[in-house]
Enzyme design. Structure first.
Site, short mmCIF file in Angstrom:
data_model
loop_
_atom_site.label_atom_id
_atom_site.label_comp_id
_atom_site.label_asym_id
_atom_site.label_seq_id
_atom_site.Cartn_x
_atom_site.Cartn_y
_atom_site.Cartn_z
CB CYS A 52 -32.92 2.41 38.00
SG CYS A 52 -31.94 1.07 37.32
NE ARG A 135 -29.69 -2.64 40.31
CZ ARG A 135 -30.56 -1.86 39.69
NH1 ARG A 135 -30.43 -0.55 39.76
NH2 ARG A 135 -31.57 -2.36 39.02
C1 BEZ Z 1 -34.67 -2.12 37.41
O1 BEZ Z 1 -35.78 -2.38 37.84
O2 BEZ Z 1 -34.07 -1.11 37.72
C2 BEZ Z 1 -34.04 -3.09 36.46
C3 BEZ Z 1 -34.26 -4.44 36.64
C4 BEZ Z 1 -33.69 -5.34 35.75
C5 BEZ Z 1 -32.91 -4.88 34.71
C6 BEZ Z 1 -32.66 -3.53 34.56
C7 BEZ Z 1 -33.22 -2.63 35.44
#
Ligand code: BEZ
EC number: 1.11.1.24
Length: 236
Positions: A52, A135
């Protein structure tokens, strides 16, 4: 009476579900206050997570490019406002990534602790997570109609060049009444509407329609000059 929250996925061609929300830029009334602009509403799973963070830095760095297309950005996660503020401050003050640093996220980031908005937009997909939004991306036109949607899982960062290309392609399709082929970019040939009669199909296949090249009767393209496209889609 209490409003029932729907667990649904909106559809292309429908009005974007409306909501009011608290964001890092104050309250918003969506999509009403974005009337007249394109807007990308997108969700991310959680603040202070690596994928993110890479996405926010990339999108924020491209905000001016999207603004030139009259396209605004609005983010959402099911975290609270203070988490959002702390995360965006950390990004600006501490994170350097792929040549991006000192990145200020100026677009609104919605707090959605109740998941009311996430549920309306089908962002909670229990097979992936019950507690985090996937997402999701919604490209919404100036009349508040959903024109494109993309959903990615938690593990996969999005391609923001593709979102930029998608807004360009949607605007070009509206401006010139054409369709855009695979991987289209401004300056590439475009697809003219399929022949609606045997006569038009015949004329096109016999090369009688100037400027149109047919690969078969149902698949005809024409040139659309890059400057002409850019001039049309960059206008407000
Ligand atoms: C992330 O790195 O943004 C992420 C990865 C797995 C679950 C939630 C967020």
């Amino acid at each position: 009476m209490e409003e029932t929250v729907q667990h649904s996925i909106p559809r292309i061609g429908e009005k974007a579900p409306s909501f009011k929300a608290v964001t890092t830029q104050g309250e918003i009334d969506f999509p009403k206050q974005y009337e007249g602009s394109w807007v990308i509403l997108f969700s991310h799973p959680a603040d202070f997570t690596p994928v993110c963070t890479s996405e926010f830095m990339t999108f924020a760095s491209m905000e001016n490019q999207f603004a030139e297309l009259n396209c605004k950005l609005v983010g959402l996660s099911v975290d609270g406002l203070y988490s959002h503020i702390a995360w965006l401050r950390t990004i600006k003050e501490k994170i350097s990534y792929k040549g991006m640093k000192d990145v200020e996220v100026k677009f609104p980031l919605i707090e959605d602790i109740t998941m009311e908005v996430a549920k309306k937009y089908g962002m909670i997909q229990p097979g992936e997570s019950n507690t985090k939004a996937v997402r999701a991306v919604f490209i919404i036109d100036p009349k508040g109609v959903i024109r494109a949607m993309i959903y990615y899982p938690l593990s996969m960062g999005r391609n923001f060049d593709e979102l930029y290309r998608a807004v360009q392609a949607l605007k070009a399709a509206d401006e010139f009444s054409i369709a855009t082929p695979a991987d289209w970019r401004p300056g590439d040939d475009v697809i003219v509407p399929t022949a609606g009669s045997c006569g038009v199909a015949k004329d096109r296949m016999e090369g009688k329609v100037e400027g149109v090249t047919c690969h078969d009767w149902f698949f005809c393209t024409k040139k659309l000059d890059k400057d002409t496209v850019l001039k049309a889609i960059f206008k407000k």
